[in-house]
Design a protein around this motif. Structure first.
Motif: not given
Length: 422
Positions: A334-341
């Motif tokens: 989320a800190s890089r604007g992503s939601a991928e895990v």
């Protein structure tokens, strides 16, 4: 298990094992010395009594090797008994070869030096007394060492002193170095155990505060749960406010569910009972819980069919450790604007590996290690990795971290011998 291994690295067991190796060297060296003196140098020494003493020492060496393989601990008095046998046999051999005038009489100092590095002061004094009694006895009671048929006996004595010096230097240098290294290893193990105890004490303090907070929060949550339906009925004519009140009711129920889980987790920790379930069921339960906490996360699971069927004994804390790692990964992405895990699971060579990957900034090249429990995210408490590492250590596993092409990766490796149901 680690404590038991550490206790056997130094002390009576280590000294008894060192004496066993020295005993084998002594048997070989004494046999060669007797044969060389009798056959090559043609000294008229009592070969049969000397070989009988060496044979008795060999029999005791077999017994000592069997004893070291037994599970019960080696006590100091038993180690002193081993030293007494060695001193008695050495004194017996010296009796037939010149007694205290034999340059090899200084070998009686070797057990004292080794005992000083591994045993208590009373035990060292006992070993020194044994060696001293043997030496004093050999001053008055011995058979003179026969001189060679040609030439003076002085060069033979000097040669014996030289050989004895080399033997003493090798024995003391090699074996005392081994004992000292074992002592350093034990000190490092004690330091690691102390650091682990301090960290666990901090985690326990946090858990105690969390339990108190859960108890205190239950009352205001119950009050809000009772008042919110009444407020919603009173403001049914205001759709916007009614929707907000419905949302508040859902959040209150969510908080109550979290508190119930905290209580259930604490009870499970106290009971120390492991749940038995397939790996797929365990992972599915963790992911459902994670999706409730982080519905915005886009989770990708890699679970081979062969690993999914594994039967596990899920210990207390493992589920929360995995959820904490997934939550950290979601925050990093989320800190890089992503939601991928990504969660990649595989099983090989007796280990179960859970790799959690994110799309965040990754770990610093020279940053803090995982042991410090910091994930680097802003606003975090720094507990997720610390709790996960504590769980890994308790299960004889390991927690490692690194960077990938698109973010960070944390790997939780656990031995199937500990968590496997079969």
């Amino acid at each position: 298990m680690p404590h038991r291994q550490a206790s056997r690295r130094i002390g009576p067991f280590a000294l008894t094992r060192t004496l066993a190796w020295l005993r084998l060297c002594a048997i070989a060296g004494q046999s060669v010395a007797v044969l060389v003196c009798a056959l090559w140098m043609q000294l008229s020494i009592p070969v049969l009594p000397l070989l009988t003493g060496i044979a008795a020492l060999a029999v005791f060496a077999v017994f000592a090797a069997w004893r070291l393989g037994q599970p019960w601990p080696v006590r100091e008095w038993e180690t002193i008994g081993h030293v007494a046998v060695d001193a008695l046999v050495l004194g017996y051999l010296l009796y037939f070869t010149g007694g205290a005038s034999n340059p090899f009489v200084t070998l009686l100092l070797v057990p004292i030096a080794l005992a000083a590095a591994a045993l208590s002061v009373p035990a060292v004094l006992a070993v020194a007394a044994l060696a001293g009694i043997a030496y004093l006895t050999l001053i008055h009671s011995y058979l003179p060492l026969p001189m060679p048929m040609h030439g003076s006996g002085f060069p033979l004595h000097v040669l014996g002193m030289g050989v004895n010096f080399v033997i003493m230097a090798l024995l003391l240098g090699f074996f005392i170095n081994r004992l000292a290294r074992a002592l350093r290893m034990q000190q490092l193990e004690v330091q690691r155990v102390r650091e682990r105890a301090l960290r666990d004490e901090g985690i326990l303090a946090i858990a105690t505060q969390a339990a108190g907070a859960a108890h205190e929060l239950n009352t205001p949550l119950a009050t809000m749960r009772m008042l919110l339906p009444e407020l919603r009925r009173e403001h049914v004519s205001d759709p916007g406010l009614a929707d907000d009140l419905v949302l508040l009711e859902e959040q209150v129920e969510r908080c109550r569910g979290i508190l119930r889980e905290m209580v259930a987790f604490g009870q499970t920790q106290l009971s120390q009972e492991a749940e038995q379930m397939p790996l797929q069921a365990f992972v599915q339960g963790c992911l459902e819980r994670f999706q409730l906490l982080r519905p915005e996360a886009d989770l990708t699971l890699e679970l081979p069919e062969s690993a999914a069927r594994l039967a596990l004994r899920v210990p207390p804390g493992l589920r929360h450790a995995l959820i904490n790692l997934l939550n950290n990964a979601a925050d990093a992405s989320a800190s890089r604007g992503s939601a991928e895990v990504e969660l990649k699971i595989r099983s090989d060579a007796g280990w179960l590996e859970l790799a959690i990957c994110d799309h965040g900034p990754g770990f610093d090249a020279g940053g803090e290690p995982v042991a410090l429990g910091r994930s680097g995210k802003q606003g975090g408490l720094g507990l997720g990795l610390a709790l996960a590492e504590a769980t890994a250590e308790r299960l004889n596993g390991e927690l490692t971290s690194g960077n990938t092409a698109h973010g960070a990766q944390v790997r939780l490796r656990l031995p199937l011998a500990v968590i496997g149901a079969g």
